[in-house]
Enzyme design. Structure first.
Site, short mmCIF file in Angstrom:
data_model
loop_
_atom_site.label_atom_id
_atom_site.label_comp_id
_atom_site.label_asym_id
_atom_site.label_seq_id
_atom_site.Cartn_x
_atom_site.Cartn_y
_atom_site.Cartn_z
N HIS A 158 11.03 0.04 -5.88
CA HIS A 158 9.99 -0.78 -5.86
C HIS A 158 9.79 -1.40 -4.59
CE1 HIS A 158 7.22 -3.44 -8.15
NE2 HIS A 158 7.70 -3.71 -9.17
N GLY A 209 0.35 2.33 -4.31
CA GLY A 209 0.60 1.65 -3.06
C GLY A 209 -0.70 2.04 -2.05
N SER A 210 -0.36 1.61 -0.82
CA SER A 210 -1.26 1.90 0.12
C SER A 210 -1.65 3.35 0.48
CB SER A 210 -0.96 1.23 1.45
OG SER A 210 0.16 1.91 2.02
N GLU A 231 -1.81 6.62 -6.64
CA GLU A 231 -2.75 5.45 -7.18
C GLU A 231 -3.02 4.50 -5.91
OE1 GLU A 231 -4.50 5.10 -9.73
OE2 GLU A 231 -3.32 6.65 -10.95
N CYS A 265 -5.88 -3.88 -6.66
CA CYS A 265 -6.53 -2.58 -6.11
C CYS A 265 -7.93 -2.64 -6.69
CB CYS A 265 -5.79 -1.35 -6.31
SG CYS A 265 -5.31 -1.37 -8.28
N GLU A 362 -10.25 -2.75 3.07
CA GLU A 362 -9.74 -3.38 1.55
C GLU A 362 -9.11 -4.75 1.97
OE1 GLU A 362 -6.20 -1.68 -0.13
OE2 GLU A 362 -6.88 -2.18 -2.30
P1 NAP Z 1 2.53 -0.30 0.51
O1 NAP Z 1 2.82 -0.98 1.59
O2 NAP Z 1 1.99 1.04 0.57
O3 NAP Z 1 3.95 -0.44 -0.65
C1 NAP Z 1 3.83 0.31 -1.90
C2 NAP Z 1 5.27 0.80 -2.05
O4 NAP Z 1 5.53 2.21 -1.36
C3 NAP Z 1 6.39 -0.02 -1.82
O5 NAP Z 1 7.54 0.11 -2.61
C4 NAP Z 1 6.88 0.19 -0.38
O6 NAP Z 1 7.90 -0.15 -0.25
C5 NAP Z 1 6.51 1.74 -0.62
N1 NAP Z 1 6.43 2.36 0.71
C6 NAP Z 1 5.63 2.05 1.76
N2 NAP Z 1 5.71 3.13 2.77
C7 NAP Z 1 6.80 4.21 2.48
C8 NAP Z 1 7.28 5.08 3.09
N3 NAP Z 1 7.00 5.53 4.10
N4 NAP Z 1 8.28 5.82 2.17
C9 NAP Z 1 8.83 5.14 0.99
N5 NAP Z 1 8.27 4.23 0.47
C10 NAP Z 1 7.27 3.51 1.15
O7 NAP Z 1 1.42 -1.02 -0.53
P2 NAP Z 1 1.35 -2.50 -0.71
O8 NAP Z 1 1.12 -3.28 0.59
O9 NAP Z 1 2.70 -3.24 -1.20
O10 NAP Z 1 0.34 -2.59 -1.95
C11 NAP Z 1 -0.94 -2.85 -1.96
C12 NAP Z 1 -1.69 -1.64 -1.79
O11 NAP Z 1 -1.47 -0.91 -3.13
C13 NAP Z 1 -3.28 -1.88 -1.62
O12 NAP Z 1 -3.73 -0.83 -0.99
C14 NAP Z 1 -3.60 -1.59 -3.10
O13 NAP Z 1 -4.94 -1.42 -3.48
C15 NAP Z 1 -2.67 -0.70 -3.56
N6 NAP Z 1 -2.55 -0.34 -5.18
C16 NAP Z 1 -3.02 0.32 -5.83
C17 NAP Z 1 -2.94 0.49 -7.32
C18 NAP Z 1 -3.73 1.51 -8.05
O14 NAP Z 1 -3.05 1.68 -9.21
N7 NAP Z 1 -4.50 2.22 -7.45
C19 NAP Z 1 -2.48 -0.73 -7.92
C20 NAP Z 1 -1.93 -1.74 -7.15
C21 NAP Z 1 -1.91 -1.50 -5.78
P3 NAP Z 1 8.34 -1.33 0.93
O15 NAP Z 1 7.88 -2.52 0.03
O16 NAP Z 1 10.06 -1.22 1.07
O17 NAP Z 1 7.57 -1.08 2.08
#
Ligand code: NAP
Length: 463
Positions: A158, A209-210, A231, A265, A362
């Site tokens: 998570h 995530g992103s 997603e 998102c 975004e």
């Molecule tokens: P994020 O930085 O990409 O983090 C999401 C998850 O990925 C976290 O658990 C993060 O862990 C992990 N993570 C990031 N980089 C990683 C890597 N290189 N290796 C392994 N794990 C990694 O996203 P966020 O800022 O938390 O969330 C916002 C984004 O999610 C927005 O773009 C939003 O639109 C998108 N989102 C999409 C949906 C959908 O269903 N399409 C739903 C909700 C959110 P850490 O926390 O340890 O970095």
């Protein structure tokens, strides 16, 4: 130490958690695989009982579960309670439908030599789920309810700012009767995530995530020839046509942009209004945003929560400044937000021209981009002027017209007369830079199963 609970309203660091050791990760994979070998053969009734129990516990202890969400990521307590209920509804959905969704399918073959062909849907193994902080429980529920119901087992990584929400879900599933190892929360490092992906017992990864994280994980999984679902981000268009009910539409737009403090998102991030009603709509919308009340997320009077962290708030302010530097007008709206807490002043961006790069971003917070469209066709053009393709909405009194416009918007979901909705019984997912694959309903439960053909052929059939 990366994994920590920091209250976004007070800024207080409440708890920290050490990264997993390599041994813990290896043990978790061993346990998840051992659990899979039993769990895959359990009858649906056993899995259903676990899902039903998880939903019951969530509902019975909704206030406690919700309080932790508000504490860790700052969302309004009322929204946290709604998220607990949504998560329970997802468990209930799969308790009721998993068996029929995965029932063997007799194939309609036309060549008699093709035999008696049936598709059976069998679980694949251990799945890695990587989830974001914005809906800490819902994101877990929407992956584990279908995957555990299908007979897979799940390892969870998570987001680092919601470690306790992650841990409490592992406890929840244990209390619901899930065998040990079938769902394990870990606090892994990046390197350990890659190690998990490379283990042959791990069948794939589901990431929400992103784009950046999606691209890294999809590459690592691709190298290991593992399936992924992605997603990712979104910048949903909220199209207002000239025949829309403007008062009601403006209310939905304010809600669609600001629920969960705009950190969704599928927030209505780009409001596109046809010229004939633009001025009146903007007036109504601005008044609606100005009425939002920022404050303590536990206070029932509060309608605008802080963002998840000071870092997130800072990034948004910087991006507003960049949008303005490229020619947009930023109007701050409403009473000043509190100085403590990760708040961003609600801001409306207008004058976003076709060469302003910010139109493609975004904004993950209370920032509204409002576009003036010449007419319906121009509104559709602006709606599709984005790298994303997640959700979207069209507001019109003529619902048949709304459906036609919806067909022309290039996303995975479009709602007529509602902002993009998240429900236990509707699919979720996008196209383009918003990712691939679908979560929820029958599509979600079939993402990580082997669609195996079993064909019984008459031994005397001609070749
Ligand atoms: P994020 O930085 O990409 O983090 C999401 C998850 O990925 C976290 O658990 C993060 O862990 C992990 N993570 C990031 N980089 C990683 C890597 N290189 N290796 C392994 N794990 C990694 O996203 P966020 O800022 O938390 O969330 C916002 C984004 O999610 C927005 O773009 C939003 O639109 C998108 N989102 C999409 C949906 C959908 O269903 N399409 C739903 C909700 C959110 P850490 O926390 O340890 O970095």
């Amino acid at each position: 130490m990366a994994y920590a609970t920091t209250n976004p309203y007070t800024g207080e660091v409440l708890a920290t958690f050490p990264d997993a050791t390599d041994n813990e990760v290896r043990q978790a994979i061993d346990d998840a695989h051992a659990a899979f070998l039993d769990w895959r053969d359990t009858p649906f009734a056993t899995r259903t009982a676990v899902m039903t129990k998880a939903a019951q516990i969530l509902r019975a202890e909704a206030d406690d579960f919700a309080r932790l969400l508000t504490l860790e990521m700052g969302k309004l307590f009322a929204e946290a309670k709604a998220e607990v209920e949504l998560s329970a509804a997802i468990f209930d959905y799969y308790a009721e439908h998993a068996e029929s969704l995965l029932a063997p399918e007799k194939l309609p073959v036309s060549d008699p030599r093709s035999g008696d062909a049936v598709l059976v849907h069998q679980p694949l193994g251990v799945l890695l789920a990587i989830e974001p902080w914005n809906f800490p429980y819902y994101q877990i529920a929407r992956i584990i309810a279908p995957q555990l119901s299908a007979g897979n087992t799940v390892l969870l990584k998570h987001a680092s700012n919601v470690p306790q929400s992650a841990a409490i879900f592992q406890t929840l599933m244990k209390r619901a009767g899930l065998p040990d190892g079938a769902f394990r929360n870990l606090y892994p490092t990046r390197g350990q995530v890659e190690m998990i992906l490379n283990d042959p017992r791990v069948c794939g990864a589901a990431l929400t995530g992103s784009e950046g994280a999606g691209s890294v994980i999809a590459s690592q999984a691709g190298k290991a020839l593992k399936k992924t679902t992605m997603e990712l981000g979104g910048a949903d268009a909220f199209v207002v046509l000239e025949d829309a009910d403007l008062e009601k539409t403006a209310k939905w737009a304010v809600f669609g942009r600001h629920w969960n403090a705009g950190q969704v998102c599928v927030s209505s991030k780009r409001v596109i209004v046809v010229d004939a009603v633009y001025d009146r709509f903007l007036e109504l919308y601005t008044a609606g945003v100005a009425a939002l009340k920022a404050g303590d997320p536990m206070d029932p009077e509060t309608t605008l929560a802080p963002l998840s962290s000071q870092g997130a708030a800072k990034e948004i302010r910087e991006n507003i400044a960049k949008a303005v530097a490229h020619g947009a007008t930023a109007t701050e709206v409403g009473p000043r937000v509190p100085e403590t807490g990760a708040f961003v002043q609600p801001t409306i961006l207008t004058g976003m021209t076709g060469d302003n790069p910010a139109r493609l971003w975004e904004f993950f917070g209370p920032v509204s981009m409002i576009f003036r469209a010449r007419d319906e066709a121009d509104a559709i053009r602006i709606a599709n002027d984005t790298p994303y393709g997640l959700g979207g909405s069209v507001f019109t009194k003529d619902t048949a017209r709304g459906v036609e416009v919806a067909k022309k918007i290039h996303t995975g979901m479009v709602f007529v007369n509602h902002p993009t909705m998240v429900k236990a019984d509707l699919p979720f997912g996008g196209v383009g830079r918003s990712g691939y694959g679908r979560e929820l309903i029958g599509l979600g439960i079939k993402e990580f199963v082997n669609h195996k053909l079993i064909d019984v052929v008459d031994i005397d059939a001609p070749f």
